[in-house]
Write an enzyme that holds these catalytic residues in place. Structure first.
Site, PDB file in Angstrom:
ATOM      1  N   GLY A 103     -45.637 -28.833  48.887  1.00 16.30           N
ATOM      2  CA  GLY A 103     -44.220 -28.670  47.872  1.00 16.30           C
ATOM      3  C   GLY A 103     -43.975 -30.072  47.136  1.00 16.30           C
ATOM      4  CG  ASN A 104     -42.181 -30.309  44.026  1.00 13.74           C
ATOM      5  OD1 ASN A 104     -41.068 -30.222  43.786  1.00 13.74           O
ATOM      6  ND2 ASN A 104     -43.017 -29.468  43.805  1.00 13.74           N
ATOM      7  NE  ARG A 105     -41.824 -38.013  47.905  1.00  5.76           N
ATOM      8  CZ  ARG A 105     -41.304 -38.148  49.407  1.00  5.76           C
ATOM      9  NH1 ARG A 105     -40.261 -38.519  49.615  1.00  5.76           N
ATOM     10  NH2 ARG A 105     -42.594 -38.805  49.614  1.00  5.76           N
ATOM     11  CB  SER A 106     -38.293 -30.909  42.221  1.00  2.00           C
ATOM     12  OG  SER A 106     -37.528 -30.481  40.836  1.00  2.00           O
TER      13      SER A 106
ATOM     14  CB  ALA B  25     -41.358 -30.127  40.669  1.00  2.00           C
TER      15      ALA B  25
END
Ligand code: C5P
Length: 401
Positions: free
Chosen positions: A207-210, A275
């Site tokens: 995943g990512n931090r968005s 993102a």
């Protein structure tokens, strides 16, 4: 005329500037608005509820114990087209910023779904104090709109910033909001937001931090300005219940791709703030992967590029905005993406700028097109959203058929 038929709540706090609230009520009524007045208990020391009740032609609520009225805070919050708090004192600013609900005025603020405007009035040192600055910024970060103080002679005898904006300016701000802010009527706007999660096995993902905060702010601002908005939202704890925003929840880049591409032909404009993961695991393990001795290898394959696909199939009338989050060579990379993906505009932000990027309530952007770069100050994401939409309207003022 611009305020005719609008339902306005006016909240009045205990400041000497409260006398100007009579002029605000008078102006609103003259312009054809319907007005309900809420007063904090200390406001009644400065101006009589009878004055404001007479001018507004309605009962004034001034105490949390005003019988049936107290129970009506939810109803009143839903009734209004706008909630104007003028004057707001340092104390009430702090209470609004932190949800300290000891008056009908704050209770209605917490229940209101309409836009909130607040016009402070206080002495110059109180206005400049870091506590006040922080409370104002916090209220703005929630999307509330500041009607800035004026400068000049203050009731204390000091001179400087802190005067309540003039009633005429306050009325103009409200009227402008109702007029100007319907400039996206008739447009169907697609917005992607949030992260995508790429499953590895039944319990793990990449995943990512968005958080989707910027995209949600864009969706709410566009809807408020009259657009019909579809928000394609990756997994996040944030959401919106704004009317005229239809949210489609997706998880992976492939799901986001499907949901977006299939809606694109019926769309006038798209803003791609998500993102999106560039890669996903080649296969998703059906069972939880067990740990073994030594290292493990996972093959990743490329995800489809939504922006590039929309750019490829874009027709003459469609306007396409992408985002670029760059840690180095921002402008150069943003321009490259603009051309490669056939975008009309790129919103460039850097996670290195203080207060910008993932998880913040604020953002600092540059708008980049083929010919120019327009920098903006650090602002609440909601105000950034309006800057982006202003540009959309300026570049493409008329609708395609
Ligand atoms: O190439 P890069 O990921 O930096 O491009 C960013 C822009 O492209 C953003 O607008 C993002 O939402 C969009 N994008 C996309 N699909 C992808 C990757 C990025 O729509 N697979």
């Amino acid at each position: 005329m611009r305020l005719a038929g609008k339902k306005i709540i006016l909240g009045v706090c205990g400041s000497i500037a409260a006398y100007k609230s009579a002029l605000i009520v008078r102006g609103l009524i003259k312009a054809g608005a319907e007005v309900r007045v809420l007063m904090t208990p200390s406001a009644t020391d400065f101006i009589s509820p009878l004055t404001l009740a007479t001018l507004s032609k309605a009962e004034v609520v001034s105490s949390v114990h005003s019988g049936a009225s107290w129970n009506n805070h939810v109803e009143l919050g839903l009734w209004a087209d706008a909630y104007l708090i003028a004057p707001v004192t340092a104390t009430t600013l702090a209470k609004l910023a932190h949800g300290i609900c000891d008056s009908a005025l704050v209770a209605v603020y917490l229940s209101a779904r309409c836009p909130v405007f607040f016009a402070p009035a206080m002495d110059v040192d109180m206005w400049q104090h870091p506590t006040t600055r922080e409370n104002v910024a916090r209220l703005q970060s929630f999307g509330n709109r500041l009607i800035d103080v004026g400068e000049g002679e203050l009731a204390s005898g000091l001179s400087g910033a802190g005067r309540l904006a003039e009633p005429e300016e306050i009325l103009d701000t409200l009227a402008d909001y109702f007029e100007r802010r319907r400039d996206l009527t008739g447009r169907r706007i697609l917005i992607t937001a949030g992260p995508t999660l790429e499953d590895i096995d039944p319990v793990r993902y990449l995943g990512n931090r968005s958080t989707g905060r910027m995209g949600i702010a864009l969706a709410e601002a566009a809807a408020e300005r009259g657009a019909e908005v579809t928000l394609i939202l990756g997994p996040t704890h944030l959401s919106t219940d704004a009317p005229d925003v239809t949210t489609v929840h997706v998880r992976s880049a492939e799901e986001m791709y499907q949901a977006t591409v299939e809606r694109w032909p019926a769309t006038t404009d798209a803003i791609l703030s998500a993102a999106v993961a560039d890669y996903r695991p080649k296969t998703i393990a059906p069972e939880k992967i067990k740990k073994e001795e030594g290292s493990i290898h996972m093959e990743l394959v490329r995800n489809p590029d939504i922006a590039a696909e929309l750019g490829r199939t874009k027709t003459g009338g469609q306007y396409l905005i992408g985002f670029a989050l760059e840690t180095e060579n921002g402008l150069e990379n943003a321009r490259g993406k603009l051309v490669r993906k056939n975008l009309d505009l790129i919103v460039l932000n850097s996670p290195r700028d203080a207060g910008a990027g993932f998880g913040h309530d604020t953002n600092q952007i540059q708008l980049v097109d083929r010919n120019k770069v327009t920098p903006f100050e650090l602002k609440p994401k909601r105000a950034v959203a309006d800057d982006i939409l202003d540009r959309l309207v300026a570049d493409k003022p008329t609708l395609c058929d």
